[in-house]
Design a protein around this motif. Structure first.
Motif, PDB file in Angstrom:
ATOM      1  N   MET A   1      70.184  21.517  70.239  1.00 34.95           N
ATOM      2  CA  MET A   1      69.523  21.684  71.536  1.00 34.95           C
ATOM      3  C   MET A   1      68.152  22.333  71.385  1.00 34.95           C
ATOM      4  N   ALA A   2      68.020  23.273  70.447  1.00 31.31           N
ATOM      5  CA  ALA A   2      66.716  23.901  70.220  1.00 31.31           C
ATOM      6  C   ALA A   2      65.704  22.884  69.709  1.00 31.31           C
ATOM      7  N   ALA A   3      66.153  22.028  68.774  1.00 28.10           N
ATOM      8  CA  ALA A   3      65.248  20.993  68.263  1.00 28.10           C
ATOM      9  C   ALA A   3      64.866  20.017  69.368  1.00 28.10           C
ATOM     10  N   LYS A   4      65.833  19.618  70.188  1.00 28.17           N
ATOM     11  CA  LYS A   4      65.544  18.686  71.281  1.00 28.17           C
ATOM     12  C   LYS A   4      64.618  19.322  72.327  1.00 28.17           C
ATOM     13  N   LEU A   5      64.787  20.627  72.567  1.00 25.21           N
ATOM     14  CA  LEU A   5      63.940  21.308  73.545  1.00 25.21           C
ATOM     15  C   LEU A   5      62.486  21.305  73.083  1.00 25.21           C
ATOM     16  N   ALA A   6      62.280  21.611  71.798  1.00 28.02           N
ATOM     17  CA  ALA A   6      60.912  21.644  71.272  1.00 28.02           C
ATOM     18  C   ALA A   6      60.297  20.252  71.244  1.00 28.02           C
ATOM     19  N   LEU A   7      61.061  19.274  70.779  1.00 32.04           N
ATOM     20  CA  LEU A   7      60.521  17.929  70.626  1.00 32.04           C
ATOM     21  C   LEU A   7      60.449  17.184  71.956  1.00 32.04           C
ATOM     22  N   GLY A   8      61.408  17.458  72.854  1.00 27.93           N
ATOM     23  CA  GLY A   8      61.407  16.792  74.147  1.00 27.93           C
ATOM     24  C   GLY A   8      60.168  17.109  74.962  1.00 27.93           C
ATOM     25  N   SER A   9      59.727  18.354  74.889  1.00 32.41           N
ATOM     26  CA  SER A   9      58.534  18.743  75.646  1.00 32.41           C
ATOM     27  C   SER A   9      57.286  18.095  75.073  1.00 32.41           C
TER      28      SER A   9
ATOM     29  N   ALA B   1      60.332  11.352  67.835  1.00 26.47           N
ATOM     30  CA  ALA B   1      61.224  12.454  68.206  1.00 26.47           C
ATOM     31  C   ALA B   1      62.490  12.444  67.355  1.00 26.47           C
ATOM     32  N   PHE B   2      63.039  11.266  67.093  1.00 24.16           N
ATOM     33  CA  PHE B   2      64.234  11.199  66.257  1.00 24.16           C
ATOM     34  C   PHE B   2      63.942  11.679  64.835  1.00 24.16           C
ATOM     35  N   LEU B   3      62.868  11.175  64.252  1.00 20.97           N
ATOM     36  CA  LEU B   3      62.553  11.551  62.869  1.00 20.97           C
ATOM     37  C   LEU B   3      62.247  13.037  62.749  1.00 20.97           C
ATOM     38  N   ALA B   4      61.527  13.578  63.738  1.00 23.06           N
ATOM     39  CA  ALA B   4      61.209  15.015  63.688  1.00 23.06           C
ATOM     40  C   ALA B   4      62.472  15.848  63.838  1.00 23.06           C
ATOM     41  N   SER B   5      63.347  15.457  64.761  1.00 18.93           N
ATOM     42  CA  SER B   5      64.603  16.182  64.935  1.00 18.93           C
ATOM     43  C   SER B   5      65.466  16.075  63.681  1.00 18.93           C
TER      44      SER B   5
ATOM     45  N   PHE C   1      64.457  15.728  60.624  1.00 19.75           N
ATOM     46  CA  PHE C   1      63.875  16.587  59.588  1.00 19.75           C
ATOM     47  C   PHE C   1      64.200  18.051  59.842  1.00 19.75           C
ATOM     48  N   ILE C   2      64.052  18.488  61.094  1.00 19.73           N
ATOM     49  CA  ILE C   2      64.293  19.904  61.415  1.00 19.73           C
ATOM     50  C   ILE C   2      65.755  20.275  61.189  1.00 19.73           C
ATOM     51  N   VAL C   3      66.656  19.463  61.728  1.00 13.08           N
ATOM     52  CA  VAL C   3      68.084  19.770  61.610  1.00 13.08           C
ATOM     53  C   VAL C   3      68.533  19.724  60.159  1.00 13.08           C
ATOM     54  N   TYR C   4      68.094  18.690  59.414  1.00 14.56           N
ATOM     55  CA  TYR C   4      68.521  18.593  58.021  1.00 14.56           C
ATOM     56  C   TYR C   4      67.932  19.704  57.164  1.00 14.56           C
ATOM     57  N   ALA C   5      66.693  20.085  57.448  1.00 16.93           N
ATOM     58  CA  ALA C   5      66.072  21.160  56.668  1.00 16.93           C
ATOM     59  C   ALA C   5      66.856  22.462  56.788  1.00 16.93           C
ATOM     60  N   ILE C   6      67.451  22.682  57.970  1.00 20.75           N
ATOM     61  CA  ILE C   6      68.250  23.901  58.162  1.00 20.75           C
ATOM     62  C   ILE C   6      69.650  23.717  57.563  1.00 20.75           C
ATOM     63  N   LEU C   7      70.253  22.545  57.758  1.00 20.45           N
ATOM     64  CA  LEU C   7      71.590  22.299  57.213  1.00 20.45           C
ATOM     65  C   LEU C   7      71.584  22.234  55.694  1.00 20.45           C
ATOM     66  N   TRP C   8      70.477  21.849  55.096  1.00 23.57           N
ATOM     67  CA  TRP C   8      70.378  21.683  53.644  1.00 23.57           C
ATOM     68  C   TRP C   8      70.697  22.977  52.909  1.00 23.57           C
ATOM     69  N   ARG C   9      70.457  24.100  53.564  1.00 26.20           N
ATOM     70  CA  ARG C   9      70.731  25.399  52.941  1.00 26.20           C
ATOM     71  C   ARG C   9      72.224  25.732  52.958  1.00 26.20           C
ATOM     72  N   SER C  10      72.998  25.000  53.766  1.00 27.76           N
ATOM     73  CA  SER C  10      74.424  25.280  53.848  1.00 27.76           C
ATOM     74  C   SER C  10      75.156  24.598  52.699  1.00 27.76           C
ATOM     75  N   PRO C  11      76.032  25.308  51.989  1.00 35.62           N
ATOM     76  CA  PRO C  11      76.748  24.702  50.849  1.00 35.62           C
ATOM     77  C   PRO C  11      77.608  23.509  51.258  1.00 35.62           C
ATOM     78  N   SER C  12      78.197  23.541  52.464  1.00 39.05           N
ATOM     79  CA  SER C  12      79.110  22.475  52.878  1.00 39.05           C
ATOM     80  C   SER C  12      78.413  21.327  53.577  1.00 39.05           C
ATOM     81  N   MET C  13      77.142  21.482  53.955  1.00 37.37           N
ATOM     82  CA  MET C  13      76.466  20.417  54.698  1.00 37.37           C
ATOM     83  C   MET C  13      75.102  20.089  54.118  1.00 37.37           C
ATOM     84  N   GLY C  14      75.001  20.201  52.807  1.00 35.46           N
ATOM     85  CA  GLY C  14      73.800  19.721  52.146  1.00 35.46           C
ATOM     86  C   GLY C  14      73.983  18.272  51.745  1.00 35.46           C
TER      87      GLY C  14
END
Length: 527
Positions: free
Chosen positions: A305-313, A100-104, A106-119
């Motif tokens: 929270m969205a990532a945790k909701l998907a992975l928690g279930s 769950a940690f690794l999947a979360s 990956f998901i969070v970083y994949a979305i943040l990676w597109r941000s100029p300030s949080m890549g």
């Protein structure tokens, strides 16, 4: 600090530290009144008084030193009290937590990676902090809200431990310089060295000191000195000192839990002195709070929270627990998250704005997760501690509430099923249970043998209020009354339990006669 420039910096530092300690504790107490996570109050007060809002205080070099010490102590005690080695005995829950940690992450970083300030590295730090779980706050929630079976709660806790350790190791790997292979070698050597010292060296050193030295304070000083010394050595080889303290706490936890007097001393200096200043200090590092900062923080909160909701279930299916409860369980936040963010800021891995965005998201999760797990329950159930020997020294001046905090809190709600009450009684090994209504007000107590009798007659799934189980009157003590009054009640009546209540008659804790007798008749500790 906003004062005359003629005041010496060291004197200003004394004033600032005093304000941090007092204001931080008041902030914690204020949020406790609203049944919210206390440490959030200290951070919010720091945010209000710091550059984020009013600008009355700023993180000066003196303040930074104390906050850095706070990080070391907070993480050491997190290792001692949250991640005892014997707790990790459920392979399915460990696998679920790591996955769950690794999947979360990956998901969070994949979305943040597109941000100029949080890549890059900054995005990885934020993803680690948002994807982890703080097991300490979750443990308190599991003790306060007995939703689900003991097995379910145990599995969720082990899952959270696995996520927390995975996050700390990931951040340690990220913060060590020297490439992938070099970082792996440093981490492996440091962790193995701490394992050997914590399991085989620390206890022998402290035991020898206890035998040969006259005062316990010397042993306490030796322990603190060893924590600092190990942190220094770890830092010299490129490993973060606070992370080293976390792992030392894990591997030294068995010894400290056996030596409860020393453990209580460590709790006192950590939670009474360093914790409020540490959490207050977390608030001081926010940049000026504007709409942009707020909306970015809200966005990170929603993403996590969205990532945790998907992975928690999904994880709930693997460990066979309730999906919604597991989602809120793995959303808990605490001091380890904040320590990682502040350490990353001080190391230059993230900017002040990134720190502020992520900390806002962490604060929101810290508030929402316990409320969601408990369904808004306002009843606070104090965790039992093994520190009965230490409290013996303090009993004369203790209040009923203080005494109840050292003993198991045995209660059930009248709308609970008989099955749940029996499981709770067996978990605590008690013979009576105080019964409260939906608002937490005390109704009386039931005998556990009556619960068994009702279960045998087919009322296992019935509510206590509908099962016909007799509810007997229970003596009560106000939370501020002397603890010695409990002794008077037990001497003058056949009561087996005393309920400690607040001003509105809501349950604060319980004092069980058997547990109190165990406490009173233990052999005294030599000083």
């Amino acid at each position: 600090m906003v004062l005359s420039a003629s005041v010496p910096p060291a004197l200003l530092a004394m004033l600032a530290l005093g304000v941090m300690l007092l204001a931080g504790k008041l902030g914690e107490e204020l949020l406790s009144k609203f049944k919210l996570v206390p440490f959030v109050g200290a951070i919010l007060v720091g945010l209000l008084m710091g550059p984020g809002v009013l600008g009355l205080l700023s993180p000066s070099p003196y303040i930074e030193e104390f906050v850095d010490l706070g990080i070391v102590f907070i993480l050491f005690m997190a290792g001692v009290e949250e991640v005892r080695p014997g707790a990790l005995r459920d392979p399915a829950a460990i696998t679920s937590g790591v996955a769950a940690f690794l999947a979360s992450l990956f998901i969070v970083y994949a979305i943040l990676w597109r941000s100029p300030s949080m890549g890059g590295t900054a995005g990885l730090v934020v993803a680690i902090a948002l994807s982890m779980v703080s097991a300490g706050p979750l443990s308190r929630t599991l003790q306060e809200v007995r939703a689900g079976s003991p097995t379910e709660r145990s599995r969720m806790f082990v899952e959270a431990l696995a996520m927390e350790i995975s996050a700390v190791l990931s951040f340690a790997f990220l913060s060590v310089r020297g490439g992938i292979l070099g970082s792996a070698l440093v981490i492996a050597s440091v962790v193995l060295g701490i394992l050997a010292f914590g399991r085989f060296g620390l206890g022998r050193i402290l035991s020898a000191a206890e035998e040969r030295l006259r005062t316990r304070e010397v042993v306490f000083s030796i322990l603190i000195g060893l924590v600092f010394l190990l942190g220094f050595l770890a830092q010299m080889v490129g490993f973060n000192s606070a992370m080293a303290a976390f792992f030392l706490g894990i591997f030294a936890s068995d010894y400290l839990h056996r030596n409860v007097y020393l453990l209580e001393k460590m709790r006192a200096i950590t939670y009474g002195f360093f914790e409020p200043m540490f959490f207050f200090g977390l608030g001081l590092y926010f940049i000026h709070l504007d709409l942009r900062t707020f909306f970015f923080g809200l966005g990170l909160f929603a993403l996590s929270m969205a990532a945790k909701l998907a992975l928690g279930s999904q994880a709930a299916r693997l460990i066979k627990v309730d999906k919604l409860r597991n989602f809120f369980a793995i959303s808990h936040k605490g001091g380890v998250d904040g320590a990682i963010m502040l350490t990353a800021l001080q190391m230059g891995l993230i900017s002040g704005s990134t720190y502020s965005f992520a900390m806002l998201a962490i604060l929101l999760m810290a508030i929402v997760a316990p409320i969601g797990y408990g369904g808004g329950s306002a009843l606070t159930r104090h965790a039992p501690t093994p520190s009965l020997e230490f409290v013996r020294y303090e009993l004369e001046g203790a209040t009923a509430e203080e005494l109840s905090r050292t003993l198991p809190t045995a209660y059930a709600r009248e709308e609970d099923e008989v099955r749940a009450a029996l499981e709770a009684a067996q978990e605590l090994d008690v013979r009576v249970m105080v019964i409260v209504d939906s608002s937490g007000r005390v109704k009386g107590f039931v005998n556990v043998h009556d619960l068994f009798r009702a279960a045998a007659s087919g009322a296992m799934d019935s509510r206590i209020s509908d099962s016909g189980i007799p509810v007997h009157p229970v003596p009560t003590l106000g939370r501020a009354e002397p603890a010695s009054k409990a002794l008077e009640i037990f001497r003058s009546s056949d009561a087996q339990v005393v309920a400690v209540v607040d001003e509105d008659g809501r349950l604060v804790g319980t004092i069980l006669e058997r547990e109190l007798l165990r406490y009173l008749f233990r052999s005294p500790i030599s000083s």
